[in-house]
Design a protein around this motif. Structure first.
Motif, PDB file in Angstrom:
ATOM      1  N   ARG A 139      85.972  73.055  78.225  1.00  0.00           N
ATOM      2  CA  ARG A 139      85.919  71.687  77.715  1.00  0.00           C
ATOM      3  C   ARG A 139      84.474  71.255  77.465  1.00  0.00           C
ATOM      4  O   ARG A 139      84.182  70.585  76.471  1.00  0.00           O
ATOM      5  N   TYR A 143      83.213  69.928  73.877  1.00  0.00           N
ATOM      6  CA  TYR A 143      82.671  68.567  73.737  1.00  0.00           C
ATOM      7  C   TYR A 143      81.223  68.591  73.275  1.00  0.00           C
ATOM      8  O   TYR A 143      80.795  67.727  72.499  1.00  0.00           O
ATOM      9  N   LEU A 147      80.111  66.971  69.885  1.00  0.00           N
ATOM     10  CA  LEU A 147      79.064  65.939  69.870  1.00  0.00           C
ATOM     11  C   LEU A 147      77.983  66.274  68.848  1.00  0.00           C
ATOM     12  O   LEU A 147      77.585  65.417  68.043  1.00  0.00           O
ATOM     13  N   GLU A 186      88.850  68.003  66.182  1.00  0.00           N
ATOM     14  CA  GLU A 186      89.142  67.192  67.372  1.00  0.00           C
ATOM     15  C   GLU A 186      90.644  67.146  67.628  1.00  0.00           C
ATOM     16  O   GLU A 186      91.105  67.311  68.775  1.00  0.00           O
ATOM     17  N   ASP A 240      82.824  61.380  73.064  1.00  0.00           N
ATOM     18  CA  ASP A 240      82.336  62.730  73.356  1.00  0.00           C
ATOM     19  C   ASP A 240      81.023  62.714  74.128  1.00  0.00           C
ATOM     20  O   ASP A 240      80.733  63.644  74.883  1.00  0.00           O
ATOM     21  N   ASP A 243      81.911  62.542  77.836  1.00  0.00           N
ATOM     22  CA  ASP A 243      82.757  63.661  78.257  1.00  0.00           C
ATOM     23  C   ASP A 243      81.950  64.926  78.523  1.00  0.00           C
ATOM     24  O   ASP A 243      82.283  65.703  79.425  1.00  0.00           O
ATOM     25  N   VAL A 244      80.887  65.143  77.761  1.00  0.00           N
ATOM     26  CA  VAL A 244      80.029  66.317  77.972  1.00  0.00           C
ATOM     27  C   VAL A 244      79.433  66.290  79.371  1.00  0.00           C
ATOM     28  O   VAL A 244      79.459  67.284  80.115  1.00  0.00           O
ATOM     29  N   GLU A 247      82.131  66.903  82.252  1.00  0.00           N
ATOM     30  CA  GLU A 247      82.492  68.306  82.463  1.00  0.00           C
ATOM     31  C   GLU A 247      81.337  69.099  83.074  1.00  0.00           C
ATOM     32  O   GLU A 247      81.559  70.000  83.879  1.00  0.00           O
TER      33      GLU A 247
END
Length: 349
Positions: A139, A143, A147, A186, A240, A243-244, A247
């Motif tokens: 993930r 991401y 991005l 996406e 995004d 989210d980076v 993770e």
């Protein structure tokens, strides 16, 4: 009958601004067509993503995990016992002392042996740390690529710098190939997450993940079909960004890099607040609530889309509350990233 119901549901008077028809979604040059059928390619793409993930987890994620100090621990398996297995499946994974005593009699074993069997059986069901790391690494990689790709797609677009441009020319706006592929990648990724959710590590927020994936897939298809594409690309980019970092923090947590994890989680919290509690409501939602009224009176699509956007924002506020609570615990020293607290590792929208 179905045709009549479909025509009634998709009535232009309901969904579109005044004096517009569905034909207006097609530019005279032929570059402005937008329909959900264009996104059907995302289904086979999702299967491709699943195959790519399979190879990525073994060829890249596993060596990275070992380099970060994560080892594959060999777990002792519980010997098969139909009586204990039946109780484990239909009764309780954590039997009381009374249950253990009764089961020991039925199986002709000691209570210590029964307790050991349940402990080993629970360990069998507990996902390995390296498995969790592989999922987060996959993930994170997507991401990060999304991005970078989103910035490349949007950085030179006028609506990236001035959200007023989101509605200029609507609905007769050109649909760029870069926008299309941004949506396709996406959407294909979220389809793959939905398809693989049953085989992934089952977390406490399992149902939240399923609802999230379904909602995301619906919003992407819907925004493409009604040509809210410029708003959709901005929304994807805003999500995004955080989210980076989430993770990345999870990967460090699984590797027991507590200091790095704490730093990443703190940065994630700051970015989350900026992107989802400031940029999203005061730029993007403001652009969908206020700016359209300069072009035409309110219409059903206007109310429907903004209702969904506000629901999304309420989720952001709820998740921000959980994040702030976790940050407070980390500051007080009551919890750290590597003590099995999950660090609010929820798949955020």
């Amino acid at each position: 009958m179905l045709r009549a119901l479909s025509d009634c549901f998709w009535s232009e008077r309901i969904w579109l601004p005044c004096n517009y028809t569905w034909d207006d979604f097609q530019n005279s040059e032929g570059t402005g067509a937008a329909s959900t059928s264009q996104l059907l390619v995302t289904l086979p793409l999702a299967l491709l993503f699943m195959l790519l993930r399979h190879g990525f987890e073994r060829a890249i994620a596993t060596p990275v995990a070992r380099a970060m100090g994560i080892k594959c621990k060999v777990r002792l398996k519980a010997s098969f016992n139909p009586v204990l297995e039946n109780f484990y499946s239909s009764g309780s994974k954590h039997p009381s002392q009374t249950d253990i005593y009764g089961l020991a009699k039925k199986c002709n074993r000691t209570t210590v042996q029964v307790e050991r069997w349940f402990r080993r059986r629970r360990n069998q069901d507990r996902p390995a740390v390296i498995k969790k790391f592989q999922e987060s690494c996959w993930r994170f990689t997507f991401y990060l690529c999304a991005l970078i790709g989103g910035i490349a797609v949007l950085y030179d677009k006028p609506w990236f710098h001035d959200v007023w441009e989101v509605w200029v020319g609507y609905p007769k706006q050109e649909v760029l190939a870069s926008q299309y592929w941004y949506y396709v990648m996406e959407l294909g990724f979220y389809w793959s997450l939905l398809f693989s959710v049953a085989s992934d590590v089952r977390r406490k927020d399992f149902m939240v993940q399923v609802v999230h994936h379904l909602a995301t897939i619906f919003l992407l298809n819907f925004s493409w079909g009604v040509k809210y594409i410029r708003v959709g690309t901005l929304t994807l980019l805003v999500h995004d960004v955080s989210d980076v970092l989430l993770e990345a923090a999870k990967m460090c947590s699984y590797a027991a890099w507590s200091k790095t994890c704490n730093i990443l989680f703190a940065v994630f919290a700051v970015v989350f607040v900026i992107s989802r509690l400031i940029v999203f409501p005061f730029w993007i939602i403001y652009a969908t609530v206020v700016y359209p009224l300069y072009y035409c009176p309110r219409f059903f699509l206007y109310y429907f889309f903004n209702m969904v956007m506000f629901i999304l924002q309420f989720l952001h506020i709820y998740w921000a509350y959980l994040i702030f609570r976790m940050v407070r615990k980390m500051i007080s020293g009551k919890v750290s990233c590597n003590n099995n607290s999950h660090v609010i590792f929820i798949l955020l929208l």
